[in-house]
Design a protein around this motif. Structure first.
Motif, PDB file in Angstrom:
ATOM      1  N   ALA A 224       8.132  20.234  -3.754  1.00  0.00           N
ATOM      2  CA  ALA A 224       8.471  20.184  -2.326  1.00  0.00           C
ATOM      3  C   ALA A 224       7.431  19.370  -1.555  1.00  0.00           C
ATOM      4  CB  ALA A 224       8.571  21.593  -1.760  1.00  0.00           C
ATOM      5  N   GLY A 225       6.162  19.584  -1.879  1.00  0.00           N
ATOM      6  CA  GLY A 225       5.098  18.852  -1.189  1.00  0.00           C
ATOM      7  C   GLY A 225       5.164  17.356  -1.457  1.00  0.00           C
ATOM      8  N   ALA A 226       5.473  16.989  -2.706  1.00  0.00           N
ATOM      9  CA  ALA A 226       5.555  15.571  -3.070  1.00  0.00           C
ATOM     10  C   ALA A 226       6.734  14.902  -2.374  1.00  0.00           C
ATOM     11  CB  ALA A 226       5.668  15.420  -4.581  1.00  0.00           C
ATOM     12  N   VAL A 227       7.886  15.563  -2.359  1.00  0.00           N
ATOM     13  CA  VAL A 227       9.059  14.987  -1.680  1.00  0.00           C
ATOM     14  C   VAL A 227       8.777  14.834  -0.192  1.00  0.00           C
ATOM     15  CG1 VAL A 227      11.482  15.391  -1.053  1.00  0.00           C
ATOM     16  CG2 VAL A 227      10.724  15.774  -3.405  1.00  0.00           C
ATOM     17  N   LYS A 228       8.112  15.815   0.404  1.00  0.00           N
ATOM     18  CA  LYS A 228       7.770  15.734   1.836  1.00  0.00           C
ATOM     19  C   LYS A 228       6.821  14.563   2.097  1.00  0.00           C
ATOM     20  CE  LYS A 228       6.038  18.414   5.698  1.00  0.00           C
ATOM     21  NZ  LYS A 228       5.487  19.674   6.160  1.00  0.00           N
ATOM     22  N   ARG A 229       5.834  14.389   1.229  1.00  0.00           N
ATOM     23  CA  ARG A 229       4.886  13.271   1.408  1.00  0.00           C
ATOM     24  C   ARG A 229       5.604  11.929   1.289  1.00  0.00           C
ATOM     25  NH1 ARG A 229       0.332  14.087  -2.666  1.00  0.00           N
ATOM     26  NH2 ARG A 229      -0.444  12.179  -1.740  1.00  0.00           N
ATOM     27  N   ILE A 230       6.529  11.834   0.335  1.00  0.00           N
ATOM     28  CA  ILE A 230       7.291  10.592   0.176  1.00  0.00           C
ATOM     29  C   ILE A 230       8.181  10.364   1.395  1.00  0.00           C
ATOM     30  CG2 ILE A 230       9.190   9.556  -1.140  1.00  0.00           C
ATOM     31  CD1 ILE A 230       7.798  10.507  -3.653  1.00  0.00           C
ATOM     32  N   TYR A 231       8.828  11.423   1.864  1.00  0.00           N
ATOM     33  CA  TYR A 231       9.669  11.298   3.060  1.00  0.00           C
ATOM     34  C   TYR A 231       8.847  10.784   4.241  1.00  0.00           C
ATOM     35  CZ  TYR A 231      12.175  12.435   7.277  1.00  0.00           C
ATOM     36  OH  TYR A 231      12.750  12.348   8.517  1.00  0.00           O
ATOM     37  N   ASN A 232       7.619  11.297   4.392  1.00  0.00           N
ATOM     38  CA  ASN A 232       6.767  10.863   5.503  1.00  0.00           C
ATOM     39  C   ASN A 232       6.417   9.378   5.437  1.00  0.00           C
ATOM     40  OD1 ASN A 232       6.710  13.285   6.905  1.00  0.00           O
ATOM     41  ND2 ASN A 232       4.983  14.069   5.719  1.00  0.00           N
ATOM     42  N   ILE A 233       6.444   8.807   4.246  1.00  0.00           N
ATOM     43  CA  ILE A 233       6.235   7.357   4.109  1.00  0.00           C
ATOM     44  C   ILE A 233       7.535   6.622   4.427  1.00  0.00           C
ATOM     45  CG2 ILE A 233       5.729   5.481   2.495  1.00  0.00           C
ATOM     46  CD1 ILE A 233       3.846   7.473   1.030  1.00  0.00           C
ATOM     47  N   PHE A 234       8.625   7.077   3.835  1.00  0.00           N
ATOM     48  CA  PHE A 234       9.907   6.379   3.987  1.00  0.00           C
ATOM     49  C   PHE A 234      10.467   6.449   5.404  1.00  0.00           C
ATOM     50  CE2 PHE A 234      10.152   6.358  -0.639  1.00  0.00           C
ATOM     51  CZ  PHE A 234      10.786   5.154  -0.876  1.00  0.00           C
ATOM     52  N   LYS A 235      10.101   7.450   6.185  1.00  0.00           N
ATOM     53  CA  LYS A 235      10.680   7.578   7.524  1.00  0.00           C
ATOM     54  C   LYS A 235      10.309   6.406   8.434  1.00  0.00           C
ATOM     55  CE  LYS A 235       7.171  10.545   9.633  1.00  0.00           C
ATOM     56  NZ  LYS A 235       6.912  11.895  10.141  1.00  0.00           N
ATOM     57  N   HIS A 236       9.321   5.630   8.025  1.00  0.00           N
ATOM     58  CA  HIS A 236       8.920   4.461   8.813  1.00  0.00           C
ATOM     59  C   HIS A 236       9.701   3.206   8.432  1.00  0.00           C
ATOM     60  CE1 HIS A 236       5.666   6.772  10.510  1.00  0.00           C
ATOM     61  NE2 HIS A 236       5.325   7.140   9.289  1.00  0.00           N
ATOM     62  N   TYR A 237      10.603   3.336   7.470  1.00  0.00           N
ATOM     63  CA  TYR A 237      11.370   2.188   6.988  1.00  0.00           C
ATOM     64  C   TYR A 237      12.861   2.441   7.166  1.00  0.00           C
ATOM     65  CZ  TYR A 237       6.956   0.787   4.956  1.00  0.00           C
ATOM     66  OH  TYR A 237       5.645   0.432   4.784  1.00  0.00           O
TER      67      TYR A 237
ATOM     68  N   LYS B  59       0.832  -1.210   0.000  1.00  0.00           N
ATOM     69  CA  LYS B  59       0.000   0.000   0.000  1.00  0.00           C
ATOM     70  C   LYS B  59       0.863   1.255   0.000  1.00  0.00           C
ATOM     71  CE  LYS B  59      -1.114   0.854   4.870  1.00  0.00           C
ATOM     72  NZ  LYS B  59      -0.303   2.040   4.959  1.00  0.00           N
ATOM     73  N   ASP B  60       2.013   1.201   0.665  1.00  0.00           N
ATOM     74  CA  ASP B  60       2.919   2.348   0.662  1.00  0.00           C
ATOM     75  C   ASP B  60       3.612   2.501  -0.693  1.00  0.00           C
ATOM     76  OD1 ASP B  60       2.303   3.139   3.234  1.00  0.00           O
ATOM     77  OD2 ASP B  60       3.928   1.995   4.149  1.00  0.00           O
ATOM     78  N   ILE B  61       3.966   1.390  -1.316  1.00  0.00           N
ATOM     79  CA  ILE B  61       4.578   1.451  -2.649  1.00  0.00           C
ATOM     80  C   ILE B  61       3.608   2.094  -3.631  1.00  0.00           C
ATOM     81  CG2 ILE B  61       5.431   0.094  -4.600  1.00  0.00           C
ATOM     82  CD1 ILE B  61       6.457  -1.968  -2.502  1.00  0.00           C
ATOM     83  N   ILE B  62       2.338   1.698  -3.553  1.00  0.00           N
ATOM     84  CA  ILE B  62       1.325   2.258  -4.454  1.00  0.00           C
ATOM     85  C   ILE B  62       1.131   3.747  -4.163  1.00  0.00           C
ATOM     86  CG2 ILE B  62      -1.121   2.131  -5.086  1.00  0.00           C
ATOM     87  CD1 ILE B  62      -0.438  -0.745  -5.477  1.00  0.00           C
ATOM     88  N   SER B  63       1.111   4.120  -2.881  1.00  0.00           N
ATOM     89  CA  SER B  63       0.983   5.540  -2.529  1.00  0.00           C
ATOM     90  C   SER B  63       2.146   6.345  -3.089  1.00  0.00           C
ATOM     91  CB  SER B  63       0.940   5.716  -1.003  1.00  0.00           C
ATOM     92  OG  SER B  63      -0.206   5.142  -0.468  1.00  0.00           O
ATOM     93  N   ILE B  64       3.351   5.800  -2.972  1.00  0.00           N
ATOM     94  CA  ILE B  64       4.544   6.479  -3.490  1.00  0.00           C
ATOM     95  C   ILE B  64       4.435   6.653  -5.002  1.00  0.00           C
ATOM     96  CG2 ILE B  64       7.032   6.198  -3.870  1.00  0.00           C
ATOM     97  CD1 ILE B  64       7.035   4.783  -1.042  1.00  0.00           C
ATOM     98  N   CYS B  65       4.023   5.607  -5.702  1.00  0.00           N
ATOM     99  CA  CYS B  65       3.866   5.693  -7.166  1.00  0.00           C
ATOM    100  C   CYS B  65       2.844   6.755  -7.539  1.00  0.00           C
ATOM    101  CB  CYS B  65       3.456   4.337  -7.741  1.00  0.00           C
ATOM    102  SG  CYS B  65       4.752   3.091  -7.632  1.00  0.00           S
TER     103      CYS B  65
END
Length: 127
Positions: free
Chosen positions: A85-98, A69-75
């Motif tokens: 900037a907003g997109a990179v921040k959103r991706i960072y917020n997903i990746f920070k859990h990994y 589900k996170d991979i799909i959200s990232i895509c």
């Protein structure tokens, strides 16, 4: 792949998940956002493009250990970003859990590729 559409059994073989029953394969493909085409005989079939996407997602999942589900959200973020900037921040917020350290180099590489895609996409559109 020479055919246009494949049955769920053929897809399972292609993705090396042939130990799952048809129902499990359908559920897995649905969970990762792959939708079947319903044929005239009411059977679900999958296009070559959807199988290729499933292969890519499976490869990312195996190498990074990120949830589907996170991979799909990232895509989705990468494909539909309106603000770099907003997109990179959103991706960072997903990746920070990994784990993005050297322990899981592919996770860090995936993060870097996503950020580069966002910046690259926007730079091409601005020109």
């Amino acid at each position: 792949m020479s055919k246009k559409y494949y049955t769920v059994g053929e897809v399972a073989e292609i993705l090396n998940i042939d130990k799952m029953n048809r129902s499990q394969v359908h559920k897995l493909l649905e969970r990762i956002g792959i939708k079947p085409v319903i044929g005239n005989n009411k059977y679900k079939k999958y296009s070559v493009e959807s199988i290729e996407r499933a292969k890519e997602l499976k490869n990312v999942k195996c190498k990074t250990n990120i949830h589907y589900k996170d991979i799909i959200s990232i895509c989705d973020i990468v494909e539909n970003c309106t603000s770099r900037a907003g997109a990179v921040k959103r991706i960072y917020n997903i990746f920070k859990h990994y784990d993005c350290t050297a322990n899981l180099f592919y996770t860090l590489m995936f993060f870097m590729n996503c950020c580069n895609s966002i910046i690259g996409l926007k730079m091409k559109q601005e020109n």
